[in-house]
Motif scaffolding. Structure first.
Motif, PDB file in Angstrom:
ATOM      1  N   GLY A   3     -78.429  35.132  -3.116  1.00 56.20           N
ATOM      2  CA  GLY A   3     -78.010  35.049  -1.714  1.00 56.20           C
ATOM      3  C   GLY A   3     -76.715  35.745  -1.409  1.00 56.20           C
ATOM      4  O   GLY A   3     -76.248  35.731  -0.245  1.00 56.20           O
ATOM      5  N   ARG A   4     -76.088  36.345  -2.411  1.00 59.31           N
ATOM      6  CA  ARG A   4     -74.843  37.035  -2.143  1.00 59.31           C
ATOM      7  C   ARG A   4     -75.105  38.289  -1.313  1.00 59.31           C
ATOM      8  O   ARG A   4     -76.080  39.006  -1.519  1.00 59.31           O
ATOM      9  CB  ARG A   4     -74.148  37.437  -3.460  1.00 59.31           C
ATOM     10  N   TYR A   5     -74.198  38.576  -0.378  1.00 61.01           N
ATOM     11  CA  TYR A   5     -74.307  39.783   0.471  1.00 61.01           C
ATOM     12  C   TYR A   5     -73.761  40.952  -0.313  1.00 61.01           C
ATOM     13  O   TYR A   5     -72.577  40.987  -0.665  1.00 61.01           O
ATOM     14  CB  TYR A   5     -73.529  39.591   1.770  1.00 61.01           C
ATOM     15  N   LEU A   6     -74.631  41.929  -0.571  1.00 63.42           N
ATOM     16  CA  LEU A   6     -74.241  43.066  -1.397  1.00 63.42           C
ATOM     17  C   LEU A   6     -73.877  44.301  -0.565  1.00 63.42           C
ATOM     18  O   LEU A   6     -73.177  45.186  -1.064  1.00 63.42           O
ATOM     19  CB  LEU A   6     -75.402  43.430  -2.344  1.00 63.42           C
ATOM     20  N   GLY A   7     -74.336  44.354   0.635  1.00 66.91           N
ATOM     21  CA  GLY A   7     -74.087  45.541   1.485  1.00 66.91           C
ATOM     22  C   GLY A   7     -75.272  45.775   2.434  1.00 66.91           C
ATOM     23  O   GLY A   7     -75.940  44.821   2.857  1.00 66.91           O
ATOM     24  N   MET A   8     -75.574  47.031   2.675  1.00 66.92           N
ATOM     25  CA  MET A   8     -76.671  47.322   3.602  1.00 66.92           C
ATOM     26  C   MET A   8     -77.230  48.715   3.333  1.00 66.92           C
ATOM     27  O   MET A   8     -76.568  49.575   2.742  1.00 66.92           O
ATOM     28  CB  MET A   8     -76.178  47.254   5.032  1.00 66.92           C
ATOM     29  N   VAL A   9     -78.488  48.898   3.818  1.00 69.50           N
ATOM     30  CA  VAL A   9     -79.104  50.209   3.835  1.00 69.50           C
ATOM     31  C   VAL A   9     -79.318  50.564   5.308  1.00 69.50           C
ATOM     32  O   VAL A   9     -79.782  49.737   6.095  1.00 69.50           O
ATOM     33  CB  VAL A   9     -80.430  50.230   3.042  1.00 69.50           C
ATOM     34  N   ALA A  10     -78.970  51.778   5.677  1.00 71.72           N
ATOM     35  CA  ALA A  10     -78.994  52.135   7.112  1.00 71.72           C
ATOM     36  C   ALA A  10     -79.542  53.541   7.310  1.00 71.72           C
ATOM     37  O   ALA A  10     -79.413  54.419   6.443  1.00 71.72           O
ATOM     38  CB  ALA A  10     -77.591  52.036   7.697  1.00 71.72           C
ATOM     39  N   GLY A  11     -80.165  53.730   8.463  1.00 70.20           N
ATOM     40  CA  GLY A  11     -80.622  55.056   8.874  1.00 70.20           C
ATOM     41  C   GLY A  11     -80.007  55.404  10.228  1.00 70.20           C
ATOM     42  O   GLY A  11     -79.808  54.530  11.083  1.00 70.20           O
ATOM     43  N   SER A  12     -79.665  56.660  10.376  1.00 67.80           N
ATOM     44  CA  SER A  12     -79.036  57.116  11.625  1.00 67.80           C
ATOM     45  C   SER A  12     -79.960  58.102  12.347  1.00 67.80           C
ATOM     46  O   SER A  12     -80.604  58.945  11.699  1.00 67.80           O
ATOM     47  CB  SER A  12     -77.692  57.778  11.329  1.00 67.80           C
ATOM     48  N   ILE A  13     -80.021  57.983  13.662  1.00 67.02           N
ATOM     49  CA  ILE A  13     -80.750  58.940  14.506  1.00 67.02           C
ATOM     50  C   ILE A  13     -79.715  59.721  15.282  1.00 67.02           C
ATOM     51  O   ILE A  13     -78.927  59.148  16.034  1.00 67.02           O
ATOM     52  CB  ILE A  13     -81.718  58.209  15.458  1.00 67.02           C
ATOM     53  N   TYR A  14     -79.675  61.041  15.077  1.00 66.51           N
ATOM     54  CA  TYR A  14     -78.715  61.898  15.764  1.00 66.51           C
ATOM     55  C   TYR A  14     -79.327  62.294  17.120  1.00 66.51           C
ATOM     56  O   TYR A  14     -80.272  63.094  17.175  1.00 66.51           O
ATOM     57  CB  TYR A  14     -78.426  63.155  14.951  1.00 66.51           C
ATOM     58  N   LEU A  15     -78.760  61.738  18.155  1.00 59.57           N
ATOM     59  CA  LEU A  15     -79.390  61.885  19.476  1.00 59.57           C
ATOM     60  C   LEU A  15     -79.294  63.303  20.032  1.00 59.57           C
ATOM     61  O   LEU A  15     -80.115  63.702  20.852  1.00 59.57           O
ATOM     62  CB  LEU A  15     -78.760  60.893  20.459  1.00 59.57           C
ATOM     63  N   LYS A  16     -78.278  64.062  19.576  1.00 58.61           N
ATOM     64  CA  LYS A  16     -78.138  65.426  20.105  1.00 58.61           C
ATOM     65  C   LYS A  16     -78.744  66.479  19.189  1.00 58.61           C
ATOM     66  O   LYS A  16     -78.571  67.671  19.399  1.00 58.61           O
ATOM     67  CB  LYS A  16     -76.659  65.750  20.356  1.00 58.61           C
TER      68      LYS A  16
END
Length: 534
Positions: A177-190
């Motif tokens: 249950g420890r919070y290790l971080g995150m995985v993220a994706g970005s959408i470049y709108l321009k």
């Protein structure tokens, strides 16, 4: 003489003739219903097109909002699966790099993918060209995701690298249950992104297009990439989306163009997808159709108008001619003019008959009136008014004429001795004998009690003297009942004579009459113009 010229004249309103009235009424009765039908048809079809377009755009926007929601949920699921895989390999840098590459390239949902530890340090990123591995990122999306420690779809923001992005993330938790971080994706709108693929393929050549705004009315997708990041002000659709409402309405866009917009809200983000079409483009087919209808009906309308004009002329013509005849009913020629009118329908035929009867009575009364006005009622000879008119005609035409002035000798004695009835009989007898010796063109008049005049046109003085002498002898030779024999005195003159005025010839004849009476009565005295002295 026309005494009416001294009477005040009333200004009467201008009257419309029947032909124009029929033409106007017929054209109005044909044009107004046609125009009303044309306008009503246009209005109904116009509103139907607008309503249909609004409904279609709203349905389309709703469908795209649903598709966008499905994409976002799918993106979150992809990231969630990756987070579960990564959770046991947070210390394996190659594995992390491999996983970010897979996420970025496999679905092409994101322009970039990164794995962050609990402090916001980048553990792996794809594409590698970002060169931020090992760095701590303190962007708005990262901060929000670290703080939330749950699934996050950020509002659009400007990243540290200068990209206008939407940041989508899933937390990474250890098995304990420890919070290790995150995985993220970005959408470049321009830049080219998944929204282009999802929404851009629906761009229409008639000016219709799709754009997306967030809850702050900021454009996060637009066919014109330069518009991305702009905030819409005074846009009814953006205002409704900011309030969390979907719908449809007429919207004036930033270029001042009236558009028919349907819009729907993406539930998970509050984004609003707007599908709009210029109203002009929507109505263009209707305008083309109405022009075609107008062009096709125009020849028929022209032919109908010509037929109406011809019919109006045919209907109004008899009445117009009858009306013209009514203005000259006192003229003898009017009867023939009215009879020549072709009254081809019942009403004009009956009116023509009535006018002919009226003209006949009028002419008869006018003739009787003229006779009464110009005739002495006792003798039937012309009166002074008749005399003046004839003399004016002689003078106008420069017709020479002789004048015989006649007076009954001792007429007062006849009235005193035998009564006025006997005197009237004497006057009638003299009038009868004057008519007997007169030609058709001669003018016999009674101008006083026992005074008479006889005008002889184109008769020289000596011939007039002979006529006067003949009349004198016949009167003298005729014995009347009760009265017996009477005599007359006569004076003769001629125009033109020594004087230019016609008035002078009557004075000369009158002077000769009195000369005959002074010389013993029952005689003829002839005026001799004085001869010019050498």
């Amino acid at each position: 003489m026309d005494f009416t010229r001294w009477l005040p004249r009333r200004l009467s309103p201008q009257k419309v003739n029947l032909r124009r009235l029929i033409l106007a009424l017929t054209i109005c009765s044909a044009f107004i219903p046609f125009a009303n039908t044309f306008y009503a048809s246009y209005t109904v079809q116009r509103q139907q097109l607008i309503d249909t377009t609004l409904e279609a755009n709203h349905a389309y926007a709703t469908k795209l909002a649903s598709s966008t929601e499905d994409f976002l949920q799918s993106a979150l699921q992809q990231l969630d699966y990756a987070a579960q895989v990564i959770a046991t390999h947070m210390d394996d840098a190659p594995r992390l790099q491999e996983e970010t590459a897979r996420l970025q390239l496999q679905s092409r949902s994101f322009n970039s993918v990164g794995i962050f530890d609990a402090g916001g340090v980048v553990l792996a990123t794809s594409p590698a060209t970002l060169k931020i591995t090992g760095r701590k990122v303190d962007s708005e999306g990262v901060r929000k995701s670290l703080a939330a420690r749950g699934p996050v779809i950020s509002d659009p923001y400007l990243s540290a690298a200068g990209n206008f992005i939407v940041f989508i993330s899933q937390p990474i938790f250890a098995r304990d249950g420890r919070y290790l971080g995150m995985v993220a994706g970005s959408i470049y709108l321009k830049q080219e992104n998944i929204l282009d693929q999802l929404l851009g393929t629906h761009f229409y050549e008639d000016g219709s297009y799709i754009y997306v705004v967030d809850r702050g009315k900021r454009i996060i997708y637009h066919p014109d990439n330069q518009r991305v990041g702009n905030v819409l002000a005074g846009n009814a659709a953006a205002d409704e989306i900011a309030a969390g409402h979907g719908g449809k309405s007429l919207v004036i866009n930033s270029q001042g163009v009236e558009t028919l917009a349907g819009f729907a809200v993406v539930p998970s983000t509050g984004w609003g997808i707007v599908a709009q079409r210029p109203q002009e483009a929507t109505l263009a087919p209707l305008h083309a159709l109405m022009r075609t209808v107008l062009y096709k009906t125009l020849p028929v309308a022209v032919l109908t108008l010509l037929a109406i004009c011809w019919s109006a002329r045919r209907i109004a013509r008899p009445l117009q001619l009858l009306a013209n005849g009514a203005r000259t009913m006192d003229k003898p020629s009017t009867d023939q003019t009215i009879r020549a009118v072709k009254s081809w329908y019942f009403e004009s035929h009956e009116l023509k008959k009535a006018m002919l009867i009226g003209i006949g009575l009028l002419q008869k009364n006018i003739s009787k009136l003229r006779e009464d006005v110009n005739t002495d009622p006792l003798t039937g000879l012309g009166n002074r008014r008749y005399l003046n008119a004839e003399v004016a005609g002689f003078q106008a035409q420069e017709t020479p004429f002789a004048v015989i002035a006649i007076d009954i000798d001792h007429f007062k004695r006849v009235n005193d001795s035998h009564g006025h009835d006997a005197g009237d009989a004497v006057l009638r007898q003299l009038a009868a004998q004057m008519r007997e010796i007169s030609r058709a063109d001669d003018i016999a008049c009674r101008v006083g009690g026992e005074e008479f005049l006889l005008l002889l046109p184109k008769v020289p003085l000596h011939r007039a003297a002979q006529v006067a002498e003949r009349l004198r002898r016949e009167i003298e030779a005729n014995e009347l009942p009760v009265v017996g024999r009477i005599t007359i005195s006569l004076g003769v003159s001629c125009w033109p004579g020594g004087e230019a005025s016609t008035r002078s010839v009557f004075k000369q004849a009158d002077a000769m009459l009195y000369q005959a009476k002074r010389n013993g009565r029952n005689r003829v005295a002839v005026y001799e113009a004085p001869r010019a002295q050498d």
